[in-house]
Design a protein around this motif. Structure first.
Motif, PDB file in Angstrom:
ATOM      1  N   ARG A  95      10.082  10.279  13.230  1.00 37.76           N
ATOM      2  CA  ARG A  95       8.934  10.191  12.310  1.00 37.76           C
ATOM      3  C   ARG A  95       9.357   9.690  10.930  1.00 37.76           C
ATOM      4  N   LEU A  96      10.673   9.483  10.734  1.00 37.59           N
ATOM      5  CA  LEU A  96      11.232   9.130   9.435  1.00 37.59           C
ATOM      6  C   LEU A  96      11.078   7.650   9.122  1.00 37.59           C
ATOM      7  N   ILE A  97      10.685   7.379   7.885  1.00 41.99           N
ATOM      8  CA  ILE A  97      10.627   6.022   7.338  1.00 41.99           C
ATOM      9  C   ILE A  97      11.537   6.002   6.117  1.00 41.99           C
ATOM     10  N   ARG A  98      12.285   4.933   5.969  1.00 37.56           N
ATOM     11  CA  ARG A  98      13.162   4.774   4.812  1.00 37.56           C
ATOM     12  C   ARG A  98      12.646   3.604   3.981  1.00 37.56           C
ATOM     13  N   LEU A  99      12.579   3.811   2.681  1.00 37.24           N
ATOM     14  CA  LEU A  99      12.037   2.815   1.761  1.00 37.24           C
ATOM     15  C   LEU A  99      13.036   2.563   0.644  1.00 37.24           C
ATOM     16  N   ALA A 100      13.421   1.316   0.465  1.00 38.99           N
ATOM     17  CA  ALA A 100      14.252   0.910  -0.669  1.00 38.99           C
ATOM     18  C   ALA A 100      13.320   0.228  -1.663  1.00 38.99           C
ATOM     19  N   VAL A 101      13.015   0.921  -2.740  1.00 42.34           N
ATOM     20  CA  VAL A 101      12.031   0.438  -3.709  1.00 42.34           C
ATOM     21  C   VAL A 101      12.633  -0.698  -4.529  1.00 42.34           C
ATOM     22  N   GLY A 102      11.825  -1.712  -4.771  1.00 43.41           N
ATOM     23  CA  GLY A 102      12.272  -2.883  -5.519  1.00 43.41           C
ATOM     24  C   GLY A 102      11.709  -2.938  -6.924  1.00 43.41           C
ATOM     25  N   LEU A 103      11.635  -4.148  -7.436  1.00 49.83           N
ATOM     26  CA  LEU A 103      11.232  -4.380  -8.821  1.00 49.83           C
ATOM     27  C   LEU A 103       9.758  -4.710  -8.993  1.00 49.83           C
ATOM     28  N   GLU A 104       8.996  -4.691  -7.901  1.00 53.52           N
ATOM     29  CA  GLU A 104       7.566  -4.951  -8.032  1.00 53.52           C
ATOM     30  C   GLU A 104       6.917  -3.857  -8.884  1.00 53.52           C
ATOM     31  N   ASP A 105       5.703  -4.093  -9.303  1.00 50.09           N
ATOM     32  CA  ASP A 105       4.957  -3.056 -10.017  1.00 50.09           C
ATOM     33  C   ASP A 105       4.805  -1.867  -9.073  1.00 50.09           C
ATOM     34  N   PRO A 106       5.221  -0.658  -9.503  1.00 52.80           N
ATOM     35  CA  PRO A 106       5.153   0.489  -8.587  1.00 52.80           C
ATOM     36  C   PRO A 106       3.733   0.798  -8.118  1.00 52.80           C
ATOM     37  N   ASP A 107       2.724   0.475  -8.915  1.00 56.26           N
ATOM     38  CA  ASP A 107       1.344   0.694  -8.480  1.00 56.26           C
ATOM     39  C   ASP A 107       0.997  -0.202  -7.287  1.00 56.26           C
ATOM     40  N   ASP A 108       1.593  -1.393  -7.239  1.00 56.79           N
ATOM     41  CA  ASP A 108       1.373  -2.281  -6.092  1.00 56.79           C
ATOM     42  C   ASP A 108       2.052  -1.729  -4.840  1.00 56.79           C
ATOM     43  N   ILE A 109       3.249  -1.176  -4.999  1.00 58.19           N
ATOM     44  CA  ILE A 109       3.951  -0.565  -3.871  1.00 58.19           C
ATOM     45  C   ILE A 109       3.145   0.614  -3.341  1.00 58.19           C
ATOM     46  N   ILE A 110       2.673   1.444  -4.255  1.00 54.54           N
ATOM     47  CA  ILE A 110       1.874   2.615  -3.883  1.00 54.54           C
ATOM     48  C   ILE A 110       0.592   2.195  -3.176  1.00 54.54           C
ATOM     49  N   ALA A 111      -0.073   1.181  -3.693  1.00 53.75           N
ATOM     50  CA  ALA A 111      -1.313   0.707  -3.065  1.00 53.75           C
ATOM     51  C   ALA A 111      -1.032   0.194  -1.652  1.00 53.75           C
ATOM     52  N   ASP A 112       0.079  -0.490  -1.461  1.00 60.19           N
ATOM     53  CA  ASP A 112       0.443  -0.988  -0.135  1.00 60.19           C
ATOM     54  C   ASP A 112       0.694   0.169   0.824  1.00 60.19           C
ATOM     55  N   LEU A 113       1.434   1.176   0.367  1.00 64.77           N
ATOM     56  CA  LEU A 113       1.690   2.338   1.216  1.00 64.77           C
ATOM     57  C   LEU A 113       0.393   3.084   1.536  1.00 64.77           C
ATOM     58  N   GLN A 114      -0.454   3.260   0.541  1.00 62.34           N
ATOM     59  CA  GLN A 114      -1.711   3.987   0.748  1.00 62.34           C
ATOM     60  C   GLN A 114      -2.573   3.301   1.803  1.00 62.34           C
ATOM     61  N   GLN A 115      -2.720   1.984   1.701  1.00 59.18           N
ATOM     62  CA  GLN A 115      -3.562   1.292   2.687  1.00 59.18           C
ATOM     63  C   GLN A 115      -2.918   1.343   4.061  1.00 59.18           C
ATOM     64  N   ALA A 116      -1.578   1.324   4.139  1.00 59.95           N
ATOM     65  CA  ALA A 116      -0.898   1.434   5.431  1.00 59.95           C
ATOM     66  C   ALA A 116      -1.069   2.828   6.033  1.00 59.95           C
ATOM     67  N   PHE A 117      -1.012   3.856   5.180  1.00 60.86           N
ATOM     68  CA  PHE A 117      -1.241   5.237   5.655  1.00 60.86           C
ATOM     69  C   PHE A 117      -2.643   5.362   6.229  1.00 60.86           C
ATOM     70  N   GLU A 118      -3.612   4.825   5.517  1.00 64.09           N
ATOM     71  CA  GLU A 118      -5.001   4.917   5.977  1.00 64.09           C
ATOM     72  C   GLU A 118      -5.198   4.130   7.270  1.00 64.09           C
ATOM     73  N   ALA A 119      -4.606   2.962   7.364  1.00 66.25           N
ATOM     74  CA  ALA A 119      -4.721   2.150   8.589  1.00 66.25           C
ATOM     75  C   ALA A 119      -4.046   2.845   9.773  1.00 66.25           C
ATOM     76  N   ALA A 120      -2.972   3.572   9.507  1.00 66.54           N
ATOM     77  CA  ALA A 120      -2.244   4.262  10.578  1.00 66.54           C
ATOM     78  C   ALA A 120      -3.033   5.407  11.172  1.00 66.54           C
ATOM     79  N   GLN A 121      -4.054   5.856  10.486  1.00 64.06           N
ATOM     80  CA  GLN A 121      -4.870   6.967  10.987  1.00 64.06           C
ATOM     81  C   GLN A 121      -5.857   6.503  12.054  1.00 64.06           C
ATOM     82  N   ASN A 122      -6.098   5.222  12.150  1.00 59.43           N
ATOM     83  CA  ASN A 122      -7.080   4.689  13.110  1.00 59.43           C
ATOM     84  C   ASN A 122      -6.442   4.310  14.425  1.00 59.43           C
TER      85      ASN A 122
END
Length: 156
Positions: free
Chosen positions: A129-156
């Protein structure tokens, strides 16, 4: 005079070292913001990052480190959910390695440790169940938004 390839590589390495501290400061700040998001997400079961008080090495990390690095691991509710998250990210790039200026994401059980049995993976101290993320230099709000939409999509 002609310069050898070694000289070219040496110059490139030295050029990269000049900005290493600035880049790592940004990566660490971005990572902490992503960690805070993950720790508060209803979709994430557990977050592994040394700045968190529940991390087994938190005391040592706070004594030895000023920043906590750019890699965070987290667990989803199931193996299927973790796979779906990786299939739905857009900004985070799916990659086996974890070192770049862009955010990279991986699922160790099906990527770097795909040759291991579930029992071997659990003996190594992580789950499918583990995911590993190496955070980069993008705007962290963009990274968070990407993860949030992926979490929501994974529920379907």
């Amino acid at each position: 005079t002609s310069r050898g390839l070694g000289d070219v590589y040496k110059r490139q390495i030295l050029r990269g070292l000049k900005t290493l501290k600035v880049r790592m400061d940004a990566v660490c700040a971005n990572t902490q913001k992503v960690v805070d998001f993950l720790a508060g997400s209803k979709y994430v079961q557990k977050v592994f990052y040394p700045s968190l008080e529940n991390h087994p090495d938190h005391t040592v990390a706070t004594r030895e480190m000023t920043r906590f690095g750019g890699v965070v691991s987290f667990e989803m509710g199931s193996f299927e959910e973790a796979k779906k998250v990786l299939n739905h990210v857009h900004l985070c790039a799916l990659a086996v390695s974890l070192g770049d200026c862009e955010t990279l994401i991986q699922h160790p059980a099906s990527m770097t440790h795909s040759m291991c049995t579930k029992e071997e993976i659990e003996a190594a101290g992580f789950s499918d169940r583990l995911i590993r993320l190496a955070v980069g230099l993008e705007d962290p709000d963009d990274i968070i938004a990407d993860l949030q939409q992926a979490f929501e999509a994974a529920q379907n």
